[in-house]
Design a protein around this motif. Sequence first.
Motif, PDB file in Angstrom:
ATOM      1  N   PRO A 301       0.814  -1.224   0.000  1.00  0.00           N
ATOM      2  CA  PRO A 301       0.000   0.000   0.000  1.00  0.00           C
ATOM      3  C   PRO A 301       0.844   1.269   0.000  1.00  0.00           C
ATOM      4  CG  PRO A 301      -0.945  -1.605   1.494  1.00  0.00           C
ATOM      5  CD  PRO A 301       0.380  -2.169   1.052  1.00  0.00           C
ATOM      6  N   THR A 302       1.898   1.282   0.816  1.00  0.00           N
ATOM      7  CA  THR A 302       2.760   2.465   0.861  1.00  0.00           C
ATOM      8  C   THR A 302       3.582   2.595  -0.412  1.00  0.00           C
ATOM      9  OG1 THR A 302       2.877   2.412   3.273  1.00  0.00           O
ATOM     10  CG2 THR A 302       4.649   3.572   2.120  1.00  0.00           C
ATOM     11  N   GLY A 303       4.064   1.468  -0.939  1.00  0.00           N
ATOM     12  CA  GLY A 303       4.842   1.521  -2.179  1.00  0.00           C
ATOM     13  C   GLY A 303       4.038   2.087  -3.332  1.00  0.00           C
ATOM     14  N   LEU A 304       2.776   1.708  -3.442  1.00  0.00           N
ATOM     15  CA  LEU A 304       1.929   2.221  -4.524  1.00  0.00           C
ATOM     16  C   LEU A 304       1.584   3.686  -4.288  1.00  0.00           C
ATOM     17  CD1 LEU A 304       0.389   1.939  -7.093  1.00  0.00           C
ATOM     18  CD2 LEU A 304      -1.429   0.734  -5.870  1.00  0.00           C
ATOM     19  N   ALA A 305       1.310   4.055  -3.040  1.00  0.00           N
ATOM     20  CA  ALA A 305       1.046   5.463  -2.735  1.00  0.00           C
ATOM     21  C   ALA A 305       2.256   6.327  -3.084  1.00  0.00           C
ATOM     22  CB  ALA A 305       0.680   5.620  -1.262  1.00  0.00           C
ATOM     23  N   ASN A 306       3.451   5.849  -2.741  1.00  0.00           N
ATOM     24  CA  ASN A 306       4.670   6.597  -3.090  1.00  0.00           C
ATOM     25  C   ASN A 306       4.850   6.696  -4.597  1.00  0.00           C
ATOM     26  OD1 ASN A 306       5.379   7.003  -0.424  1.00  0.00           O
ATOM     27  ND2 ASN A 306       6.696   5.213  -0.309  1.00  0.00           N
ATOM     28  N   HIS A 307       4.550   5.612  -5.318  1.00  0.00           N
ATOM     29  CA  HIS A 307       4.663   5.615  -6.775  1.00  0.00           C
ATOM     30  C   HIS A 307       3.714   6.647  -7.390  1.00  0.00           C
ATOM     31  CE1 HIS A 307       5.207   4.102 -10.844  1.00  0.00           C
ATOM     32  NE2 HIS A 307       3.881   3.977 -10.954  1.00  0.00           N
ATOM     33  N   ILE A 308       2.502   6.690  -6.900  1.00  0.00           N
ATOM     34  CA  ILE A 308       1.529   7.670  -7.405  1.00  0.00           C
ATOM     35  C   ILE A 308       1.976   9.088  -7.082  1.00  0.00           C
ATOM     36  CG2 ILE A 308      -0.832   8.517  -7.072  1.00  0.00           C
ATOM     37  CD1 ILE A 308      -1.655   5.564  -6.735  1.00  0.00           C
ATOM     38  N   PHE A 309       2.470   9.292  -5.854  1.00  0.00           N
ATOM     39  CA  PHE A 309       2.950  10.616  -5.451  1.00  0.00           C
ATOM     40  C   PHE A 309       4.063  11.097  -6.371  1.00  0.00           C
ATOM     41  CE2 PHE A 309       5.595  13.541  -3.087  1.00  0.00           C
ATOM     42  CZ  PHE A 309       4.699  14.320  -2.369  1.00  0.00           C
ATOM     43  N   ARG A 310       5.034  10.207  -6.633  1.00  0.00           N
ATOM     44  CA  ARG A 310       6.146  10.587  -7.509  1.00  0.00           C
ATOM     45  C   ARG A 310       5.671  10.857  -8.938  1.00  0.00           C
ATOM     46  NH1 ARG A 310       8.779   6.396  -4.773  1.00  0.00           N
ATOM     47  NH2 ARG A 310       8.402   4.983  -6.530  1.00  0.00           N
ATOM     48  N   SER A 311       4.722  10.050  -9.423  1.00  0.00           N
ATOM     49  CA  SER A 311       4.231  10.221 -10.786  1.00  0.00           C
ATOM     50  C   SER A 311       3.557  11.572 -10.971  1.00  0.00           C
ATOM     51  CB  SER A 311       3.247   9.098 -11.133  1.00  0.00           C
ATOM     52  OG  SER A 311       3.871   7.833 -11.066  1.00  0.00           O
ATOM     53  N   VAL A 312       2.903  12.056  -9.931  1.00  0.00           N
ATOM     54  CA  VAL A 312       2.163  13.320 -10.032  1.00  0.00           C
ATOM     55  C   VAL A 312       3.037  14.527  -9.740  1.00  0.00           C
ATOM     56  CG1 VAL A 312       0.254  14.658  -9.033  1.00  0.00           C
ATOM     57  CG2 VAL A 312      -0.050  12.225  -9.525  1.00  0.00           C
ATOM     58  N   THR A 313       3.890  14.425  -8.711  1.00  0.00           N
ATOM     59  CA  THR A 313       4.654  15.591  -8.260  1.00  0.00           C
ATOM     60  C   THR A 313       6.074  15.629  -8.803  1.00  0.00           C
ATOM     61  OG1 THR A 313       5.501  14.486  -6.274  1.00  0.00           O
ATOM     62  CG2 THR A 313       3.331  15.557  -6.121  1.00  0.00           C
TER      63      THR A 313
END
Length: 467
Positions: A301-313
């Motif tokens: 869950p945290t790995g995917l949240a971090n991936h999404i965060f990096r993809s957007v920001t």
Amino acid sequence: MVDHLFTVSGSSAMPVSPTGLAAEGLLERQHLQEWVIDNPQVLGEAVLVITAEFDRWADTDGVPARDRLDVLGLDATGRLVVVELKRGTADRDVHLQAITYAALVSRFDIDTLAQAHRDFLARRGQTLDLEASRQRLLDHVDGDWSPELLQRPRQVIIAADFPKQVTHTVVWLSEMNLDIDLIQVGLWRVEGHLVAGFTKVYPTPEVEEFTLAPARVEAKAAAQKLEERSRAQNAVHVLVGAGLLPDGTRLRLVPRHGVTDSIRDAIAVWVGEDANRSTATWTNDTAKPLTWDADGNRYTPTGLANHIFRSVTDRKADGIQGTTWWGIDTARLPDNVDPEEWATLEGTDLATLAKRLRGTGKDWTRMHALLETIPPGRWTTYGDVATVIGSHAVPVGTHLANCGQCPAPWRVLTAAGRVAAGFRRVGATHSGAPREILTDEGVRFDRDTAATEARLTLDELRQLLES
């Protein structure tokens, strides 16, 4: 530690006398160390053993080669675990040994650890090249690899007993934000077999929550990151352990912890470009339970949240608790689940679910005992059974539908008094649909709903279990 141990036969309980490793001719390296390597769960949740008997200190610190670190592990938060073993009572300065080794390994990097792991496996007859060893360590960590966390090893001392000098010092060091666990190993001879037990004597859960946790909240950024990762990893273990979410459960993205309103808005725009970015599928796997619909890959869950965060920001996330980002989408009803109970989970995030379920598990002994006492002609619900045994209605329903050995599972219905959708299996010794069997037992149905006068109350269920 276990104060009294008995062998039980019906109403008879015979005391078992303790023994010790030395008395049984068992050694630290050949025996106790191997028990720990084969069963790393005694060191904590999700610990991977990196190496044992490590003595390659590169000579830069003047440490003699004879000084060997007993066991070195890595937990899923990305933190090293330094283990010191004593088969008898621990030496008065055993904590100093553990601290020295922790200081030494705190300088290790991923390459040093990968080489140590490769060499350790080679000594045990397993072949793994350096790159594969490195990847194994990276895959074990929930989220990004953090050099900062490597500098804060957790220490575990395992011994048959601890002198007061050690316990008093360890308590003080823990209050100073240095993590040291004391685990007592006991040995008993039971009917010709040796039985070993490992008990964490410090810190107890109460000490961790009320004494140590407040100090860690005030610690530096590395300690804060550890807390976030620990909570996320523990939440996954709680959910898998409780069996709440059936495989295939759909999750929806709702960014919560660790982002500002402007970043949430940016994520919403990004998700709007591809609806698959907003959903993931749950699998009961403590390592990587989420399959993202956008790419089909497995994540924590945290790995995917971090991936999404990096993809957007386009920048690295720091301290996101990913289990707060994923909520249950109850539109898809799993087989054998009570619709009313399932609907109550709508939108609830994984972290919140874990808090509700902490302490529950998948030991169904109590439920089987309860089902054996329900008389013919009476019925109960998944939710009431869960309340009495300390579980949740969803895993209760899933287990009943797939057990095959549960006593009279047809006597457990939904909260509305109906047979759960998709529930057909009633056990190896009975045939026919659940409603047919209940009718034969004397339960009256109004269309698809069982008569309420035949339903057991919670108090009646508790009395049945106690009897």
